[in-house]
Design a protein around this motif. Structure first.
Motif, PDB file in Angstrom:
ATOM      1  N   TYR A   1      48.244 -60.404   9.822  1.00  0.00           N
ATOM      2  CA  TYR A   1      46.771 -59.542  10.004  1.00  0.00           C
ATOM      3  C   TYR A   1      46.863 -60.936  10.921  1.00  0.00           C
ATOM      4  O   TYR A   1      45.174 -61.315  11.487  1.00  0.00           O
ATOM      5  CB  TYR A   1      45.797 -60.008   8.903  1.00  0.00           C
ATOM      6  CG  TYR A   1      44.455 -60.127   9.211  1.00  0.00           C
ATOM      7  CD1 TYR A   1      43.148 -59.261   9.573  1.00  0.00           C
ATOM      8  CD2 TYR A   1      44.073 -61.630   8.774  1.00  0.00           C
ATOM      9  CE1 TYR A   1      42.314 -59.882   9.873  1.00  0.00           C
ATOM     10  CE2 TYR A   1      41.948 -61.646   8.558  1.00  0.00           C
ATOM     11  CZ  TYR A   1      41.265 -60.808   8.776  1.00  0.00           C
ATOM     12  OH  TYR A   1      40.633 -60.867   9.384  1.00  0.00           O
ATOM     13  N   LEU A   2      47.187 -61.667  10.777  1.00  0.00           N
ATOM     14  CA  LEU A   2      46.796 -63.224  11.219  1.00  0.00           C
ATOM     15  C   LEU A   2      47.983 -63.397  12.402  1.00  0.00           C
ATOM     16  O   LEU A   2      47.133 -64.059  13.778  1.00  0.00           O
ATOM     17  CB  LEU A   2      47.131 -64.650  10.554  1.00  0.00           C
ATOM     18  CG  LEU A   2      45.944 -64.678   9.887  1.00  0.00           C
ATOM     19  CD1 LEU A   2      46.567 -65.780   8.719  1.00  0.00           C
ATOM     20  CD2 LEU A   2      44.961 -65.118  10.333  1.00  0.00           C
ATOM     21  N   SER A   3      49.105 -62.932  12.392  1.00  0.00           N
ATOM     22  CA  SER A   3      50.007 -63.432  13.049  1.00  0.00           C
ATOM     23  C   SER A   3      50.129 -62.259  14.483  1.00  0.00           C
ATOM     24  O   SER A   3      50.281 -62.422  15.531  1.00  0.00           O
ATOM     25  CB  SER A   3      51.066 -63.723  12.718  1.00  0.00           C
ATOM     26  OG  SER A   3      51.346 -64.869  12.248  1.00  0.00           O
ATOM     27  N   THR A   4      50.396 -60.760  14.193  1.00  0.00           N
ATOM     28  CA  THR A   4      50.087 -60.056  14.877  1.00  0.00           C
ATOM     29  C   THR A   4      49.034 -59.171  15.215  1.00  0.00           C
ATOM     30  O   THR A   4      49.467 -58.579  15.871  1.00  0.00           O
ATOM     31  CB  THR A   4      50.778 -59.326  13.618  1.00  0.00           C
ATOM     32  OG1 THR A   4      52.267 -59.230  12.688  1.00  0.00           O
ATOM     33  CG2 THR A   4      52.009 -57.693  14.574  1.00  0.00           C
ATOM     34  N   LYS A   5      47.885 -60.233  14.706  1.00  0.00           N
ATOM     35  CA  LYS A   5      46.832 -59.465  14.321  1.00  0.00           C
ATOM     36  C   LYS A   5      46.374 -58.276  14.658  1.00  0.00           C
ATOM     37  O   LYS A   5      45.521 -57.403  15.594  1.00  0.00           O
ATOM     38  CB  LYS A   5      46.378 -59.798  16.501  1.00  0.00           C
ATOM     39  CG  LYS A   5      47.122 -61.055  17.047  1.00  0.00           C
ATOM     40  CD  LYS A   5      45.500 -62.146  17.095  1.00  0.00           C
ATOM     41  CE  LYS A   5      46.060 -63.609  16.935  1.00  0.00           C
ATOM     42  NZ  LYS A   5      45.242 -64.875  16.047  1.00  0.00           N
ATOM     43  N   LEU A   6      46.613 -57.618  13.377  1.00  0.00           N
ATOM     44  CA  LEU A   6      46.352 -56.242  13.223  1.00  0.00           C
ATOM     45  C   LEU A   6      45.550 -56.337  12.755  1.00  0.00           C
ATOM     46  O   LEU A   6      44.664 -57.191  12.101  1.00  0.00           O
ATOM     47  CB  LEU A   6      47.572 -55.597  12.529  1.00  0.00           C
ATOM     48  CG  LEU A   6      49.110 -55.388  12.674  1.00  0.00           C
ATOM     49  CD1 LEU A   6      50.001 -54.849  11.642  1.00  0.00           C
ATOM     50  CD2 LEU A   6      49.123 -54.273  13.944  1.00  0.00           C
ATOM     51  N   PRO A   7      44.406 -54.842  12.770  1.00  0.00           N
ATOM     52  CA  PRO A   7      43.227 -54.647  11.884  1.00  0.00           C
ATOM     53  C   PRO A   7      43.282 -54.522  10.253  1.00  0.00           C
ATOM     54  O   PRO A   7      45.151 -54.913  10.422  1.00  0.00           O
ATOM     55  CB  PRO A   7      42.269 -53.268  12.138  1.00  0.00           C
ATOM     56  CG  PRO A   7      43.553 -53.204  13.001  1.00  0.00           C
ATOM     57  CD  PRO A   7      44.388 -53.992  13.128  1.00  0.00           C
ATOM     58  N   PHE A   8      42.629 -56.109   9.722  1.00  0.00           N
ATOM     59  CA  PHE A   8      42.853 -56.256   8.579  1.00  0.00           C
ATOM     60  C   PHE A   8      43.293 -54.368   7.610  1.00  0.00           C
ATOM     61  O   PHE A   8      43.804 -55.032   6.665  1.00  0.00           O
ATOM     62  CB  PHE A   8      41.635 -57.180   7.629  1.00  0.00           C
ATOM     63  CG  PHE A   8      42.075 -57.787   6.113  1.00  0.00           C
ATOM     64  CD1 PHE A   8      42.748 -59.064   6.310  1.00  0.00           C
ATOM     65  CD2 PHE A   8      41.664 -56.603   5.306  1.00  0.00           C
ATOM     66  CE1 PHE A   8      42.667 -59.078   4.969  1.00  0.00           C
ATOM     67  CE2 PHE A   8      41.801 -57.184   4.091  1.00  0.00           C
ATOM     68  CZ  PHE A   8      42.403 -58.346   4.015  1.00  0.00           C
ATOM     69  N   ALA A   9      42.451 -53.972   7.806  1.00  0.00           N
ATOM     70  CA  ALA A   9      43.047 -52.814   6.800  1.00  0.00           C
ATOM     71  C   ALA A   9      44.561 -52.551   6.983  1.00  0.00           C
ATOM     72  O   ALA A   9      45.168 -51.718   6.472  1.00  0.00           O
ATOM     73  CB  ALA A   9      41.746 -51.355   7.244  1.00  0.00           C
ATOM     74  N   LEU A  10      44.621 -52.176   8.312  1.00  0.00           N
ATOM     75  CA  LEU A  10      46.295 -51.836   8.494  1.00  0.00           C
ATOM     76  C   LEU A  10      47.408 -52.223   8.290  1.00  0.00           C
ATOM     77  O   LEU A  10      48.289 -52.597   7.648  1.00  0.00           O
ATOM     78  CB  LEU A  10      46.395 -51.814  10.761  1.00  0.00           C
ATOM     79  CG  LEU A  10      47.247 -50.998  10.893  1.00  0.00           C
ATOM     80  CD1 LEU A  10      47.579 -49.860  10.137  1.00  0.00           C
ATOM     81  CD2 LEU A  10      47.302 -50.813  12.878  1.00  0.00           C
ATOM     82  N   ALA A  11      47.364 -53.914   8.597  1.00  0.00           N
ATOM     83  CA  ALA A  11      47.975 -54.971   7.828  1.00  0.00           C
ATOM     84  C   ALA A  11      48.312 -55.003   6.689  1.00  0.00           C
ATOM     85  O   ALA A  11      49.585 -54.862   5.647  1.00  0.00           O
ATOM     86  CB  ALA A  11      47.016 -56.121   8.084  1.00  0.00           C
ATOM     87  N   MET A  12      47.056 -54.354   6.169  1.00  0.00           N
ATOM     88  CA  MET A  12      47.295 -54.556   3.867  1.00  0.00           C
ATOM     89  C   MET A  12      47.843 -53.348   4.476  1.00  0.00           C
ATOM     90  O   MET A  12      49.186 -53.131   3.104  1.00  0.00           O
ATOM     91  CB  MET A  12      45.802 -53.621   3.965  1.00  0.00           C
ATOM     92  CG  MET A  12      44.890 -55.378   3.767  1.00  0.00           C
ATOM     93  SD  MET A  12      45.385 -56.273   2.451  1.00  0.00           S
ATOM     94  CE  MET A  12      45.044 -55.153   0.686  1.00  0.00           C
ATOM     95  N   VAL A  13      48.016 -51.768   5.165  1.00  0.00           N
ATOM     96  CA  VAL A  13      48.514 -51.096   4.596  1.00  0.00           C
ATOM     97  C   VAL A  13      50.111 -51.487   4.687  1.00  0.00           C
ATOM     98  O   VAL A  13      51.216 -51.217   4.257  1.00  0.00           O
ATOM     99  CB  VAL A  13      48.327 -49.829   5.640  1.00  0.00           C
ATOM    100  CG1 VAL A  13      49.037 -48.527   5.483  1.00  0.00           C
ATOM    101  CG2 VAL A  13      46.678 -48.973   4.832  1.00  0.00           C
ATOM    102  N   VAL A  14      50.022 -51.983   5.878  1.00  0.00           N
ATOM    103  CA  VAL A  14      51.687 -52.522   6.375  1.00  0.00           C
ATOM    104  C   VAL A  14      52.482 -53.006   5.268  1.00  0.00           C
ATOM    105  O   VAL A  14      53.626 -52.565   4.792  1.00  0.00           O
ATOM    106  CB  VAL A  14      51.840 -53.022   7.746  1.00  0.00           C
ATOM    107  CG1 VAL A  14      53.606 -53.075   8.134  1.00  0.00           C
ATOM    108  CG2 VAL A  14      51.584 -52.260   8.423  1.00  0.00           C
ATOM    109  N   ALA A  15      51.787 -53.811   5.547  1.00  0.00           N
ATOM    110  CA  ALA A  15      51.695 -54.440   3.662  1.00  0.00           C
ATOM    111  C   ALA A  15      52.468 -54.075   2.287  1.00  0.00           C
ATOM    112  O   ALA A  15      53.274 -54.219   1.256  1.00  0.00           O
ATOM    113  CB  ALA A  15      50.908 -56.234   2.904  1.00  0.00           C
TER     114      ALA A  15
END
Lengths: 289, 384
Positions: A54-68
């Motif tokens: 979310y912070l470093s790769t600047k993905l949207p929050f929802a997408l960052a969550m899915v990847v995580a």
């Protein structure tokens, strides 16, 4: 009255996070009869992964969550795979194994992300909703909605799909399930995978509420574990009720007992468990352990 | 069966905890005594490198490392290099006492740390017995109460921080409606007592005096009762992250009061956790307001940035000052040990980043702080 209601609101959003952590504990326990002591550390890993994307790769929050969630679920699979040879030998070794994994994950977190931690800005920046003098954070509503959706999906998976039904069968009777041709190892792997995914969901969601640091999972893990026991260890509805109960209880004791709130929370917890050792929704399915 | 497993699990955890706790203390070590005249001079940094307080430990280590590297680059002390070793106390007094025994048995001349008063207080009697001088970053008045002639502070005590703060808020701004939130840890307790004393001496009673636990995450109940009293200023006596969470949740609950506090409230971690907008206007009492105060602080900040690629802040500056004082004392005393080294530290007059150090009998060397305000996420001197 206002203080009372505001206290409930404050407790509910953290309670939903405790419930997600408790779900992960319970799912693994009902399937394998194993307490996964690394679960709290998996929460921390999930929180760091989500905040990094979310912070470093600047993905949207929802997408960052899915990847995580995906990556953390893979870590769950690894843990199960490494521990699998122990399952039919000595169960206590498996318990120690999860503690060991917890320590390893803790060290890895500090090596990768450092010891200092980071603050995650809220992905929903709008102002709190004001209702009858009460204030409800919009992000809290998001947390509640996602936690509810995750629970519904999990219940549907367990009751409506073949794989889920197989997991229920293993949970009820391990030997009978093997006899009818259910692959117990695979069932365990899925339990670990979903458990880790839930941990990542909890960690990712709690990031903007709290502060992501290596110590994050420790506190959440203990409260989540208590929530699972309170609701009835192994029970899915129990984990939800237990999580919300611990969250609200915590919030009230903080208001009334101040510096001794932690003590009072766990005293109340102990009394409930003494009166009702199987928890609120004590299930028969956990007998296998 | 369930019961058996559960019992086994519990005993396993208990055994493991015992093993972990005791495992940290090394058995008698036969490394060379560094009190001898050759080889490197061994100095221990004891600080939390993991756990909730690890950010403090990380800053402090950087400050100490910078000072030692500067001396080593210039040939060390009396031609001997300085060896700086790190020990992780996890912010835990029990682990701290084990480490005190360890640094004694391994022949360390002096110790830098810890950043947590409770840990330092627990270690003080052992270090006193072992005659190992210790320069701590703690600021609790309890450190003075420990009464060890081997314990020195690298900054002012809470009494100084909070007296300056009360003077600014009450005498300067004329605000009398003040609420307090402090935690029940070593630091919070010290802040609670010191600030309350400063208020009492001005015949002011706080409108609310709330205590929270160090592990607390949700402050709705506490903050809602504070909101009903509508104070002008809310005093915070808690570490960086917890204070940040309190401020964030307070703003979400619609509390518009100004926050005030000591060292932790001036750090970037506090501002990041709270959010720059929420922390705006926070009044901070600190001996090191910014890297731009004078030539010495600019030089320190530049070296810090070059070495660690991050902005210097108070804790790094304090540890840098403390380490400089220790190394200066080692030089002037010809690498003395034990009581002689402690006396040399007491005798050292040092012009540091925090001000002019001159130690008294209680081990406190500096008695003033300045008032700063958080503006646009940065701490600036009040009035600027």
């Amino acid at each position: 009255m206002q203080v009372f209601l505001q206290t409930v609101i404050g407790g509910v959003s953290l309670g939903a996070v405790y419930a997600l952590v408790a779900l992960g504990f319970s799912l693994v326990y009902r399937t394998m009869g194993l307490v996964n002591f690394a679960h709290g550390n998996v929460v921390t890993v999930g929180a760091y992964l989500a905040s990094t994307f979310y912070l470093s790769t600047k993905l949207p929050f929802a997408l960052a969550m899915v990847v995580a969630i995906g990556l953390t679920a893979a870590i769950g699979l690894v843990i199960e795979r490494v521990l699998r040879p122990l399952e039919n030998r000595d169960f206590d070794l498996m318990l120690i194994g999860t503690i060991g994994f917890g320590i390893v994950l803790d060290a890895l977190i500090i090596m990768v992300w450092g010891a200092t931690g980071r603050a995650v800005p809220s992905p929903v920046p709008s102002a709190p909703i004001e209702l009858f003098g009460l204030r409800i954070r919009t992000y809290d509503l998001v947390v509640l909605a996602i936690a509810a959706a995750a629970t519904v999906l999990l219940v549907l998976f367990l009751s409506r799909t073949k794989r889920g039904a197989a997991m229920q069968a293993v949970a009820m009777d391990h030997e009978a399930a093997t006899a009818v041709g259910i692959h117990v190892g695979r069932s365990n792997a899925i339990a670990f995978m979903i458990g880790a995914g839930l941990a990542a969901l909890a960690g990712g969601l709690v990031g903007p509420l709290l502060y992501v640091s290596p110590a994050l999972g420790g506190a959440l893990g203990i409260k989540g574990f208590a929530a699972a026991i309170l609701g009835g260890f192994g029970s899915i509805p129990g984990a939800i009720v237990g999580g919300l109960a611990i969250g609200i209880l915590d919030s009230f004791t903080a208001g009334h007992f101040q510096g001794y709130s932690e003590l009072v929370t766990f005293l109340v917890f102990t009394v409930i468990i003494m009166v009702r050792p199987t928890g609120v929704f004590g299930e028969r399915t956990v007998n296998r352990a | 069966m369930v019961r058996l497993r559960a019992a086994a699990a519990i005993s396993t955890v208990a055994v493991l905890a015992t093993v972990l706790a005791t495992g940290c203390s090394a058995p008698g070590s036969d490394e060379e005594e560094s009190g001898s005249d050759s080889g490197p001079i061994k100095i221990a940094v004891v600080d939390a490198q993991s756990g909730q307080l690890s950010s403090l430990g990380a800053w402090e280590l950087k400050g100490a490392r910078l000072a030692v590297d500067e001396w080593n680059a210039q040939g060390g002390v009396n031609g001997r290099q300085i060896q700086l070793d790190v020990f992780d106390d996890q912010g835990d007094p029990t682990i701290g006492t084990n480490l005190a025994r360890k640094i004694d048995s391994e022949g360390y001349l002096a110790m830098i740390g810890t950043a947590e008063s409770a840990v330092t207080i627990a270690m003080a009697p052992l270090l006193k017995q072992a005659q190992i001088p210790n320069i701590t970053s703690g600021q609790s008045p309890g450190l003075v109460g420990a009464g060890s002639e081997f314990l020195f502070l690298n900054g002012p005590t809470s009494t100084t921080y909070d007296e300056t703060l009360a003077k600014h808020i009450l005498d300067g701004e004329g605000v009398k409606s003040i609420a307090m939130i402090t935690n029940n840890g070593g630091y919070g307790k010290g802040e609670h007592d010191a600030f309350l004393k400063a208020l009492k001496s001005r015949s002011v009673t706080p409108v609310v005096d709330q205590v929270v636990t160090t592990e607390q995450k949700d402050f709705s109940a506490v903050l809602t009762s504070i909101r009903q009293k509508n104070p002008k200023v809310i005093f915070l006596g808690a570490e960086e992250v917890e204070s940040g969470l309190i401020v964030k949740q307070a703003r979400d609950l619609g509390i518009t009061a100004t926050f005030a506090g000591a060292a932790p409230q001036g750090t970037p971690v506090f501002v990041d956790t709270a959010g720059a907008k929420n922390a705006e206007g926070t009044i901070v009492s600190s001996p090191y307001l910014s890297n731009e105060i004078n030539e010495a602080s600019k030089k320190f900040a530049a070296a810090y940035k070059a070495k660690f690629n991050e902005e210097a802040e108070l804790h790094g500056a304090k540890a840098y000052d403390g380490t400089q004082i220790l190394l200066t004392a080692l030089k002037t005393s010809n690498v003395a040990t034990g009581k002689d080294l402690a006396e040399a530290i007491r005798g050292t007059k040092y012009q540091g980043l925090l001000g002019n150090f001159a130690y008294d009998q209680t081990g406190v060397g500096i008695f003033e702080t300045s008032i700063g305000i958080i503006r646009d996420g940065k701490l600036v001197a009040a009035g600027s």
